[in-house]
Design an enzyme around this catalytic site. Structure first.
Site, PDB file in Angstrom:
ATOM      1  N   HIS A   1       0.397  -1.024   0.121  1.00 28.93           N
ATOM      2  CA  HIS A   1       0.106  -0.057  -0.402  1.00 28.93           C
ATOM      3  C   HIS A   1       0.822   1.563  -0.016  1.00 28.93           C
ATOM      4  CE1 HIS A   1       0.074   1.154   4.473  1.00 28.93           C
ATOM      5  NE2 HIS A   1       0.131   0.158   4.632  1.00 28.93           N
TER       6      HIS A   1
ATOM      7  N   ASP B   1       5.794   2.584   6.445  1.00 27.08           N
ATOM      8  CA  ASP B   1       4.262   2.264   6.720  1.00 27.08           C
ATOM      9  C   ASP B   1       3.964   3.203   6.150  1.00 27.08           C
ATOM     10  OD1 ASP B   1       1.844   0.877   6.724  1.00 27.08           O
ATOM     11  OD2 ASP B   1       1.534   1.115   8.655  1.00 27.08           O
TER      12      ASP B   1
ATOM     13  N   GLU C   1      -5.149   1.240   1.916  1.00 32.08           N
ATOM     14  CA  GLU C   1      -5.454   0.421   3.091  1.00 32.08           C
ATOM     15  C   GLU C   1      -5.214   0.622   4.372  1.00 32.08           C
ATOM     16  OE1 GLU C   1      -3.040  -2.356   5.660  1.00 32.08           O
ATOM     17  OE2 GLU C   1      -2.567  -0.328   5.484  1.00 32.08           O
ATOM     18  N   GLU C   2      -5.017   2.293   4.581  1.00 29.11           N
ATOM     19  CA  GLU C   2      -5.117   2.866   6.283  1.00 29.11           C
ATOM     20  C   GLU C   2      -6.171   2.823   6.708  1.00 29.11           C
ATOM     21  OE1 GLU C   2      -2.458   2.393   8.017  1.00 29.11           O
ATOM     22  OE2 GLU C   2      -0.167   2.721   7.416  1.00 29.11           O
TER      23      GLU C   2
ATOM     24  N   ASP D   1       3.790  -5.347   3.014  1.00 28.02           N
ATOM     25  CA  ASP D   1       4.019  -4.474   4.251  1.00 28.02           C
ATOM     26  C   ASP D   1       4.450  -4.549   5.222  1.00 28.02           C
ATOM     27  OD1 ASP D   1       2.252  -2.185   5.406  1.00 28.02           O
ATOM     28  OD2 ASP D   1       0.540  -3.266   5.818  1.00 28.02           O
TER      29      ASP D   1
ATOM     30  N   HIS E   1       3.318   3.686  12.751  1.00 28.84           N
ATOM     31  CA  HIS E   1       2.052   5.125  12.704  1.00 28.84           C
ATOM     32  C   HIS E   1       2.044   6.289  13.673  1.00 28.84           C
ATOM     33  CE1 HIS E   1      -1.203   1.966  11.436  1.00 28.84           C
ATOM     34  NE2 HIS E   1      -0.547   2.167  10.303  1.00 28.84           N
TER      35      HIS E   1
HETATM   36 ZN   LIG Z   1       0.637  -0.301   6.461  1.00 26.43          ZN
END
Ligand SMILES: [Zn+2]
Length: 341
Positions: free
Chosen positions: A72, A173, A203-204, A226, A313
């Site tokens: 992603h 990420d 994706e998130e 990922d 994140h």
């Molecule tokens: Zn990810």
């Protein structure tokens, strides 16, 4: 491909879920030299194809099974929901940003407007509704000249090398996975499948890009690439398995998918044969595009190649360059190996 430089380039691109144009255009540019064709679907997924038939007219693409890779390209973000009289911006989360690390984080909007995240004076713990973005505006009117409700802020920090093998930045990420897929495309010379390298959107917010992408491609085999939570920080409870520097992490499961055991074995066998450092990825939380790939149509042989990452994140995610390289090499080697099942 220089992985560190690629990550610096990718990290400078804007691309929160649903607004991936900036990052997509850059990836398309980087992928173009290695792709036989590239297209974008309605969801905004970027799809780069490498075909065994591209250089040989006597071969039909249908002679080969389809293999879909997915990394992603979108990131988490902060969507403006209200502008205070004072000019401060209220926001809601896009995806799941690490709220605890948001205090005083630098952010930016697509048009270049810079901001800083602050917490309300009476905030007890981090929550999106007790934070604001300060863009330096003295009034609502002044703020509205630069930002509107619905605009999305992203972390504003460059990717930085830490020592010789580590890199920190706001969007490892999954720009780390994107870099690994680009490396795989570069290394892949003799594909045994019709290969679709998909750089997925959204994706998130729940793998919303992967689902239509896998439906459209209808692959027999799939590999998700990922980041994954690393299990190597003080106090780790060892409910996960991957560590930084341990190599490409072959996914067994996350909260959204249990990979096909034959794919797990096949990826590990290829890594062993090609002497590519690898480890196992098991995590109890998080989800990946792998879940939608696994469940497509009447089921897809799905595996995963993950990259261990610390502080996921947050504005400073950390991962290992050698792991990203191993992930890229493993995906290329897998695509050059005939499926045995
Ligand atoms: Zn990810």
């Amino acid at each position: 491909m220089d992985i560190t430089e690629t990550l610096k380039t990718l990290s400078a691109c804007y691309g929160p879920s649903g607004c991936e144009t900036g990052i997509r255009e850059k990836i398309a540019e980087l992928a173009a030299p290695y792709a036989d064709r590239i297209y974008t679907d309605v969801m905004g997924n970027l799809i780069a194809v490498k075909s065994p038939s591209a250089k040989d007219d006597s071969i039909a693409p249908a002679d080969f099974p389809r293999l879909m890779f997915a990394a992603h390209m979108d990131s988490v973000g902060l969507m403006v929901t209200y502008i205070e009289e004072s000019g401060l911006l209220r926001f809601g989360a896009v995806g799941v940003p690490d709220l605890a690390s948001l205090k005083a984080a630098a952010v930016r909007f697509e048009n270049g407007t810079s901001g800083t995240v602050g917490w309300d004076a009476d905030a007890k713990e981090p929550s999106a509704d007790s934070m604001f973005i300060d863009i330096g505006a003295k009034s609502r009117k002044e703020a509205e000249e630069r930002v509107r409700c619905g605009d999305i802020a992203v972390y504003d920090a460059p990717a930085r090398a830490l020592g010789r093998d580590r890199i920190a930045g706001p969007y490892m990420d999954n720009r780390a996975g994107v870099a690994a897929q680009l490396l795989a495309m570069e290394l892949l010379k003799a594909p045994k499948y019709e290969c679709f390298f998909v750089f997925t959107a959204q994706e998130e917010v729940g793998h919303r890009g992967a689902k239509p992408a896998v439906f459209g491609i209808d692959p027999q085999y799939a590999v998700v690439c990922d980041t994954t939570y690393s299990d190597d920080i003080p106090g780790s409870k060892h409910v996960g398995t991957a560590v930084l520097g341990g190599g490409a992490a072959v996914k067994v499961m996350d909260k959204s998918v249990i990979c096909h055991p034959e794919m797990v074995s096949a990826l590990k066998a290829v890594a062993g044969k090609k002497k590519i450092p690898c480890q196992t990825d098991i995590i109890q939380k998080g989800g990946t595009d792998g879940s939608d790939m696994r469940k497509n149509a009447s089921g897809v042989w799905t595996g995963g190649v993950s990259i261990a990452t610390r502080c996921i994140h947050s504005p400073q995610e950390v991962c290992s360059i050698s792991d990203i390289e191993a992930a890229g090499r493993l995906m290329a080697a897998f695509a050059e190996t005939k499926p045995g099942f």
